[in-house]
Structure formats: structure tokens, C-alpha cells
Design an enzyme around this catalytic site. Structure first.
Site, PDB file in Angstrom:
ATOM      1  N   GLU A 127      65.518 112.964 -43.570  1.00 61.24           N
ATOM      2  CA  GLU A 127      65.384 114.332 -44.103  1.00 61.24           C
ATOM      3  C   GLU A 127      64.342 114.358 -45.207  1.00 61.24           C
ATOM      4  O   GLU A 127      64.090 113.348 -45.845  1.00 61.24           O
ATOM      5  CB  GLU A 127      66.731 114.765 -44.730  1.00 61.24           C
ATOM      6  CG  GLU A 127      67.893 114.720 -43.787  1.00 61.24           C
ATOM      7  CD  GLU A 127      69.223 114.910 -44.527  1.00 61.24           C
ATOM      8  OE1 GLU A 127      69.223 115.211 -45.734  1.00 61.24           O
ATOM      9  OE2 GLU A 127      70.259 114.734 -43.867  1.00 61.24           O
ATOM     10  N   TYR A 240      72.428 119.787 -47.467  1.00 62.33           N
ATOM     11  CA  TYR A 240      72.405 118.592 -46.624  1.00 62.33           C
ATOM     12  C   TYR A 240      73.673 117.757 -46.637  1.00 62.33           C
ATOM     13  O   TYR A 240      73.737 116.734 -45.967  1.00 62.33           O
ATOM     14  CB  TYR A 240      71.211 117.709 -46.998  1.00 62.33           C
ATOM     15  CG  TYR A 240      71.143 117.411 -48.480  1.00 62.33           C
ATOM     16  CD1 TYR A 240      70.286 118.145 -49.289  1.00 62.33           C
ATOM     17  CD2 TYR A 240      71.948 116.451 -49.066  1.00 62.33           C
ATOM     18  CE1 TYR A 240      70.230 117.908 -50.655  1.00 62.33           C
ATOM     19  CE2 TYR A 240      71.896 116.214 -50.413  1.00 62.33           C
ATOM     20  CZ  TYR A 240      71.036 116.939 -51.211  1.00 62.33           C
ATOM     21  OH  TYR A 240      70.988 116.719 -52.561  1.00 62.33           O
ATOM     22  N   LYS A 330      60.275 106.946 -51.339  1.00 59.80           N
ATOM     23  CA  LYS A 330      59.515 107.774 -52.288  1.00 59.80           C
ATOM     24  C   LYS A 330      58.040 107.819 -51.914  1.00 59.80           C
ATOM     25  O   LYS A 330      57.444 106.785 -51.618  1.00 59.80           O
ATOM     26  CB  LYS A 330      59.636 107.180 -53.699  1.00 59.80           C
ATOM     27  CG  LYS A 330      61.014 107.340 -54.281  1.00 59.80           C
ATOM     28  CD  LYS A 330      61.055 108.549 -55.197  1.00 59.80           C
ATOM     29  CE  LYS A 330      62.296 108.517 -56.051  1.00 59.80           C
ATOM     30  NZ  LYS A 330      62.080 108.984 -57.391  1.00 59.80           N
ATOM     31  N   CYS A 424      32.500 121.684 -86.074  1.00 58.03           N
ATOM     32  CA  CYS A 424      32.228 120.645 -85.081  1.00 58.03           C
ATOM     33  C   CYS A 424      32.486 119.277 -85.713  1.00 58.03           C
ATOM     34  O   CYS A 424      31.941 118.969 -86.771  1.00 58.03           O
ATOM     35  CB  CYS A 424      30.779 120.738 -84.605  1.00 58.03           C
ATOM     36  SG  CYS A 424      30.308 119.343 -83.567  1.00 58.03           S
ATOM     37  N   CYS A 427      28.887 117.398 -86.118  1.00 59.22           N
ATOM     38  CA  CYS A 427      27.791 117.798 -87.002  1.00 59.22           C
ATOM     39  C   CYS A 427      28.246 118.759 -88.098  1.00 59.22           C
ATOM     40  O   CYS A 427      27.450 119.156 -88.940  1.00 59.22           O
ATOM     41  CB  CYS A 427      26.646 118.419 -86.201  1.00 59.22           C
ATOM     42  SG  CYS A 427      27.083 119.995 -85.444  1.00 59.22           S
TER      43      CYS A 427
HETATM   44  S1  IVH Z   1      71.286 112.589 -50.269  1.00 58.81           S
HETATM   45  C1  IVH Z   1      74.949 110.341 -51.470  1.00 58.81           C
HETATM   46  N1  IVH Z   1      69.442 114.149 -49.243  1.00 58.81           N
HETATM   47  O1  IVH Z   1      67.359 113.431 -54.438  1.00 58.81           O
HETATM   48  C2  IVH Z   1      73.965 111.374 -51.163  1.00 58.81           C
HETATM   49  N2  IVH Z   1      69.459 113.823 -51.588  1.00 58.81           N
HETATM   50  O2  IVH Z   1      67.117 110.647 -55.810  1.00 58.81           O
HETATM   51  C3  IVH Z   1      72.769 111.256 -52.032  1.00 58.81           C
HETATM   52  N3  IVH Z   1      67.720 115.053 -52.787  1.00 58.81           N
HETATM   53  O3  IVH Z   1      69.350 114.105 -56.950  1.00 58.81           O
HETATM   54  C4  IVH Z   1      71.832 112.359 -51.899  1.00 58.81           C
HETATM   55  N4  IVH Z   1      66.824 116.025 -51.004  1.00 58.81           N
HETATM   56  O4  IVH Z   1      69.887 115.647 -55.091  1.00 58.81           O
HETATM   57  C5  IVH Z   1      69.937 113.606 -50.366  1.00 58.81           C
HETATM   58  N5  IVH Z   1      67.880 115.505 -48.197  1.00 58.81           N
HETATM   59  C6  IVH Z   1      68.389 114.974 -49.310  1.00 58.81           C
HETATM   60  C7  IVH Z   1      67.849 115.254 -50.587  1.00 58.81           C
HETATM   61  C8  IVH Z   1      68.410 114.641 -51.700  1.00 58.81           C
HETATM   62  C9  IVH Z   1      66.764 115.895 -52.327  1.00 58.81           C
HETATM   63  C10 IVH Z   1      67.915 114.679 -54.195  1.00 58.81           C
HETATM   64  C11 IVH Z   1      69.352 114.491 -54.599  1.00 58.81           C
HETATM   65  C12 IVH Z   1      69.313 113.477 -55.710  1.00 58.81           C
HETATM   66  C13 IVH Z   1      68.006 112.835 -55.553  1.00 58.81           C
HETATM   67  C14 IVH Z   1      68.206 111.353 -55.361  1.00 58.81           C
END
Ligand code: IVH
Length: 685
Positions: A127, A240, A330, A424, A427
Site C-alpha cells: 500500500e 487501511y 521508505k 550593505c 560596503c
Molecule cells: S500500517 C501496525 N499502512 O505510517 C500497522 N501505516 O511509519 C502499522 N501510514 O504513523 C501501520 N500509510 O500511520 C500503515 N498504508 C499504511 C500507511 C501507514 C501511512 C503511517 C502510519 C504510521 C506511519 C508508520
């Protein structure tokens, strides 16, 4: 609008319930499915009908009525809310190797724990990792009752009134699927990038506070004590995960089914999510999103890879606060946070005094950044950037680092306000402000602070193009007292160069030859090189073609100048001032004596060409694959116009290597699209 006053109350109660259902369904179609089936006007008619009934019979107002998104009450603070279960975070990897290592650890751990389901260990859902703010929303019997921030993961803040104003968050769940008596769901609230840019531009115009990124803007919006203010911010959300399911039935057993359930229940769910088998397929999918990053409607800072089997994921447990069964992949960071230690002043070739941020060194995109542009003092004031602040640093076009804004929440109170200089620093001349410009200037054309830049510009690729004369050697020449203006370059001798560090016979001779050769450069290039205010390559060409020599230009009359296509009153005025200065006359004499006095055949202006660029205006900044004049000529041959400065009339800013900070920031300010050379060629067909 329908008239209801004669209708019996019971019938109206029924009608109101039907309208609520219909409107909520249309909301769902619009915000979740992105597939509305009625027009805005039809939607408004339904909405107004419901409002009218509720106005007549306030007791018919239900908490899930779409008219009740904004409560109107201003809170004094946010109450604390304990989450039904800890809101965990995620481990992360920065590259494919990190993802593979995670998966190997996972498999090893599973084996030791006696879990041998290889298929399940290789079935993933991938995701987008939305760069927003975590929210946890709770529905009792399908009706939204509470929304909370993540807080410390155990206890968050009650932001129900604010989250209700987010139109894509359902107030009531759809009865298309069976929902439990109590359901808590986790998602991210965010501000779409387009809306962020527009709101920031509007705030800037109005002289109000701007935000460094959509995330901060969204955070500021959700933390408003007055929900009516939050309602004005274009927030959205994506969900999610299920945090709590209690009552009938059981929560979906897989992540994929969770997403499907959420979508069916009425929650917005990202359609970038995929079910994939094998870690390599998951990695490949993540990689495929990186190039799309800039065209997505929201910011993502990576992707999340999750085991699809939620029971398996639960059995694998946690490492600290991170579940073993999910990982954030990341993407390269595009911003970093560091401390603003001080602000220096830099004087440009034109005398513009610009603030330069002195930063606690920080890594961003593979380089260490310790200096960054701060655009101008007005921008500093508007963004309320203070010395001592934690600031967000970004890289424009991934090249020049700039300070996007402060992290206001991190202030200790010891920060101090940045004052623009009144004289400035090089100068001592009192600074000037010019009408319609945000920059402040040192008006002294002979300010020693600009000499190195003036010379570097003169010898640069776009001007006299003297090879082997970089800014380091320019600084050496100035320090040794060998040059104090550009004409001095032509008096340099090989013997003098040999006294400088790093010069041997061959290098010295080469430079002397290159300097001598530059006497043959065109008048157009010489005019660019002289750095007359507002005269860029376009005006220089027009002037050279019109006047043909330096002497003729020095004698030009203001009225004539203004008439030249590509010149106009501002440039004409600037040339007038330049020509009127004694220092200009002395410099031109000195250049002529040195043999720098190019002539150019006067030419009539050609009619504008037709072509793919007809009617479009371009500004070029930075180094492209070919010299700027060549690019400009090419654009013009396709019907486009090339000008020197970014304005509302500019269609595109073409950004090359090491682009000018002013042009980039102006383009950002005016929302002028910035494109690279590839994109330009694509536009040309
Ligand atoms: S899953 C146990 N899914 O990213 C479940 N987190 O670095 C852990 N985040 O603050 C989270 N999109 O809120 C998950 N599709 C996604 C996400 C997501 C953004 C955020 C989450 C958390 C951070 C983690």
C-alpha cells in the site's frame, strides 16, 4: 426547493431518513468510488431539502445527517481518548536490500516459532504510505461517534468535531456490508497537494501564515479548536486497518479483505494497493511507484509491505512497537529537519542582498547541507522563520536546498526574529528597496561584495565563455589584487598568473589564450556579461541586433530603447542608468583599449513563427544540454518566446542544472510550472 409545510410530520421524518441515506450514498460514490452519478446541482437540491426539513423540525436532526458535519461549537482543548488497542508504528527499510533482510528475518523467526506456512509468508499486500496524520475513527452501530489522533499510541486526542468536517470520512457506514456494533478503523488524514499549493498561495497573497508542506498544513487544520475553520480546509483521508471489531461476526482474516470490507463499508481506500506474491514482486511494485510519486494527488513517503494473512502477522508479534509482519519501504527523503543557527547575507551580481541560512549540517538526498537559501526577508517574515528554529529544508528541483518553513511546535521560546540589514555588509551603503520587488539591494554598482560574482558572470558559459576561469581562480585573482574589474582580465600576463597557487606554465598560457580569444565574442555575449540589470540573453540579443556596437548603445535614447521588441520600459530605464554612470564609461573605454569592442550587423526583427510553442513564453534557468542562446533560438523557431524573468505571463520555467534560486522561488510563488529539458522536448513533440 420542495415545499414541506403541508406534509405530515411522520412523512417528513421518513423523507429525512431517505435523504440522509441518499446523500450519504452520493458522498460515498463521489469521495470513495470517485464515480458520482448525479450533478453537483442535484446533490445540492437534495442537501437543501434535508436542511429545510431539519430547520422546521430540529428534533429530526440525526448525528449522521450530512448537514451536521460542522458542529459550530469551539472547543477549549482536546479531551484525551484511550485507544482500544495500541496504535503501533512500523519498522522501515530504505532500499530493496533492507526489504529482503526484513523478509529473511521474518522467515527465520517464523521457522523458530514453528510456523511453516511458506505460502502465507510470501503473500503480501503493498500500500502507499501516506504522509499524513494518523486518525482512529470509531463507529457505534454504524454511526461515527469518535475520532482521535494517534497521540503516544496509547492515548490520543479527541478530534471528533474536526474529523466530521472531512467530507470523505463517512458519518454513517453503508449497510451494504454487515458492520459490527462497534468498529474502530485506522487511517491517514491528509491535504491533497493541489489544494495545499492553492491554499498556501492564497495565504501568501493575503499575507497570512504559510505552511512548509501538506502534512504540516493538515496537522494545523486538524488541531483547530473551531471546527468551522477545519471545515474550510480541504482535508481528505484514506483508511487501511481495523483497530477494533466487537459484536457480531469477525473482522476480515486478511489485509486484502480488510481493504475490501472498508471500501464496501464506505471508507475511502487507496486504489494503489496491490496483492502480490513473493518479496521480489512486492519490491518491484514499490519501485514502480517512485517515478509516479510526483503525479499522485497526495504526498507519500514510501510504501508499506504487509503480510496478507493477519492471523499470521499477529502470531509473529512485535519488535518493540513495530509489528514483524509489516514494513515501510521508505522513499528517498525530500526534506529534512535541522536547526537554523544563523543567517548570513549574500550579495548578488545585481546587488540584491539575499539571506542565506546557516544550518546545523543535515543529510538530504545524499549530500550534506549546511547552507540554504531563504529567498528574501519578506518570505522569512511571512513564514515566521526565527534563528534557533527547527526548520524544514527541501531541495528545489532536487538541486538547490531551501528553507521551507519552521516547525513552530518545536519552539522553546529562545528563538529570535530575523531583521533585514539596513546597510550593505560589504560596503556599508544604506540598502534600497525597489518598488514592486521583495529583494533589498545594495545600490553601489562598485560594491566589492559583488566583484567576484560580476567577474564570474562575465567569464561564464552564457557570456564571454572564458574556459579555465572558474570562480575559484576569480577569487584568487581578486585576492592577489590582479583584477578589480572585468577589463583587468585582458591586462593579465602569464608571469602574473605564475605567481598564483596551482598555476604552471601550460595552464597559465592556456588561460591567457582563452582570455585573448574571448575578444572575438559577439556583442550580444558581451552585453550579457556586463550584467546590466534586467538585461538577460533575450534583451541582449535585441540590443546587439539593434545598435550593433557598445558606443551606439551608450548613446541610445530612452524612447528608442523602449520601442525595441524584447526591451520595454523597465529594461530601457535600467540601460539608461547604466549608460549614465561614470564607472560604466570608464569600464567601456578600458575594454575598448584592451581590444574588446565587438560589432554586430543590425538586423530587422523576424515575424514570430508558428509552431507547437506558439503563444507560449518560456524562461530558462540553469545549465541545459546546449548553450542557452541555442536553446532560446530553438524555442523561438517553434513559435515560442523566451524572456529573462518569471512573471504571471510565463508559461513554463525550463530548469537545468544549478538553476537560479530567484527564478525557482518566483515560479513557485506564481505557480508557474517548472519543467526539465526532457519535458520541454516532449512538449515540442
Ligand atoms: S500500517 C501496525 N499502512 O505510517 C500497522 N501505516 O511509519 C502499522 N501510514 O504513523 C501501520 N500509510 O500511520 C500503515 N498504508 C499504511 C500507511 C501507514 C501511512 C503511517 C502510519 C504510521 C506511519 C508508520
Amino acid at each position: 426547493m420542495t415545499q414541506h409545510s403541508q406534509t405530515p410530520r411522520a412523512a417528513l421524518a421518513q423523507r429525512a431518513a431517505q435523504l440522509r441515506r441518499e446523500i450519504n450514498e452520493h458522498n460515498y460514490r463521489y469521495h470513495v468510488l470517485d464515480a458520482p452519478i448525479i450533478s453537483d446541482a442535484e446533490y445540492d437540491a437534495l442537501f437543501n431539502e434535508l436542511k429545510q426539513i431539519e430547520a422546521e423540525y430540529p428534533e429530526l436532526i440525526a448525528p449522521d445527517s450530512p448537514t451536521q458535519r460542522v458542529s459550530g461549537a469551539v472547543a477549549e482543548g482536546f479531551a484525551k481518548v484511550r485507544h482500544p488497542q495500541p496504535i503501533l508504528s512500523l519498522g522501515s527499510a530504505a532500499n530493496a536490500a533492507g526489504v529482503r533482510a526484513w523478509h529473511e528475518r521474518l522467515a527465520r523467526f517464523a521457522m523458530q516459532a514453528g510456523i511453516a506456512d511458506t505460502d502465507a509468508l510470501n503473500a503480501f499486500v503493498v500500500e502507499p504510505k501516506i504522509d499524513g496524520l494518523t486518525i482512529v475513527v470509531t463507529y457505534v452501530h454504524g454511526v461515527l461517534t469518535q475520532a482521535a489522533t494517534r497521540g503516544d499510541g496509547l492515548v490520543g486526542e479527541d478530534i471528533t468535531a474536526n474529523v466530521r468536517t472531512i467530507k470523505s470520512v463517512p458519518l454513517a457506514l453503508r449497510d451494504a456490508v454487515a458492520v459490527p456494533a462497534r468498529l474502530s478503523v485506522r487511517g491517514e488524514a491528509y491535504m491533497p497537494i493541489k489544494d495545499f499549493e492553492q491554499m498556501n498561495a492564497e495565504a501568501q497573497q493575503a499575507g497570512e501564515r504559510t505552511f512548509a508542506n501538506p502534512r504540516n498544513f493538515a496537522a494545523g487544520s486538524l488541531r483547530q479548536l473551531d471546527p468551522a475553520l477545519t471545515a474550510k480546509r480541504p482535508l481528505s483521508a484514506l483508511f487501511y486497518a481495523i483497530v477494533e471489531w466487537s459484536g457480531d461476526g469477525s473482522a476480515p482474516a486478511t489485509q486484502w479483505d480488510t481493504l475490501e470490507f472498508l471500501r464496501a463499508a464506505g471508507f475511502p481506500v487507496s486504489d494503489l494497493s496491490r496483492r502480490l506474491d513473493g518479496i521480489e514482486a512486492a519490491i518491484a511494485y514499490c519501485d514502480s511507484i517512485i517515478p509516479q510519486r510526483d503525479s499522485l494527488p497526495f504526498e507519500i513517503d514510501g510504501m508499506v509491505i504487509k503480510l496478507n494473512d493477519l492471523d499470521l502477522a499477529a502470531r509473529l508479534g512485535y519488535v518493540g512497537k513495530d509489528p514483524r509482519g509489516a514494513l515501510a519501504f521508505k522513499f528517498p527523503a525530500r526534506e529534512a529537519i535541522t536547526i537554523l543557527r544563523g543567517v548570513g547575507v549574500q550579495v548578488g551580481r545585481t546587488g540584491a542582498l539575499s539571506p542565506v541560512a546557516q544550518l546545523e549540517p543535515v543529510q538530504l538526498g545524499g549530500i550534506t547541507i549546511s547552507n540554504a537559501t531563504l529567498h528574501n526577508y519578506e518570505d522569512i517574515a511571512r513564514k515566521d522563520i526565527r534563528i534557533g528554529d527547527r526548520v524544514i529544508v527541501k531541495r528545489a528541483g532536487d538541486v538547490i536546498p531551501y528553507v521551507a518553513g519552521p516547525v513552530v511546535e518545536a519552539r522553546s521560546g529562545d528563538e529570535h526574529v530575523i531583521e533585514p540589514p539596513t546597510t550593505c555588509p560589504f560596503c556599508g551603503t544604506p540598502v534600497e528597496r525597489r518598488e514592486g520587488e521583495v529583494a533589498i539591494y545594495c545600490p553601489n554598482p562598485d560594491c566589492p561584495g559583488r566583484l567576484d560574482r560580476a567577474i564570474a558572470h562575465f567569464v561564464g558559459r552564457g557570456a564571454m565563455d572564458i574556459e579555465g576561469l572558474g570562480s575559484k581562480i576569480v577569487a584568487q585573482l581578486i585576492d592577489a589584487g590582479l583584477v578589480s574589474d572585468v577589463a583587468d582580465l585582458y591586462a593579465l600576463t602569464k608571469e602574473q598568473l605564475l605567481t598564483l597557487e596551482g598555476f604552471a606554465e601550460k595552464k597559465a598560457q592556456k588561460l591567457i589564450d582563452a582570455i585573448a580569444a574571448s575578444k572575438q565574442q559577439s556583442l550580444e555575449r558581451l552585453l550579457i556579461g556586463l550584467g546590466i540589470r534586467h538585461v538577460g540573453s533575450v534583451a541582449a540579443r535585441a540590443l546587439a541586433e539593434h545598435y550593433g556596437s557598445l558606443d551606439a548603445l551608450l548613446e541610445a535614447r530612452l524612447e528608442d530603447l523602449q520601442e525595441i521588441e524584447g526591451v520595454g520600459p523597465v529594461i530601457a530605464q535600467s540601460i539608461g542608468e547604466w549608460a549614465g554612470r561614470d564607472s560604466t564609461r570608464r569600464l567601456v573605454e578600458k575594454l575598448k583599449r584592451a581590444g574588446v569592442d565587438p560589432r554586430q550587423q543590425p538586423r530587422r526583427n523576424a515575424a514570430p513563427a508558428a509552431g507547437p510553442f506558439a503563444g507560449q513564453t518560456f524562461v530558462i534557468t540553469g545549465t541545459l544540454s546546449r548553450p542557452r542562446e541555442e536553446m532560446a533560438a530553438w524555442i523561438e523557431s517553434l513559435g515560442g518566446k523566451v524572456t529573462d524573468s518569471v512573471s504571471r505571463k510565463t508559461s513554463y520555467v525550463v530548469v537545468g542544472d544549478a538553476p537560479g534560486a530567484n527564478k525557482v522561488s518566483k515560479a513557485q510563488q506564481l505557480n508557474v510550472p517548472m519543467i526539465g529539458e526532457d519535458e520541454l522536448r516532449r512538449l515540442a513533440g
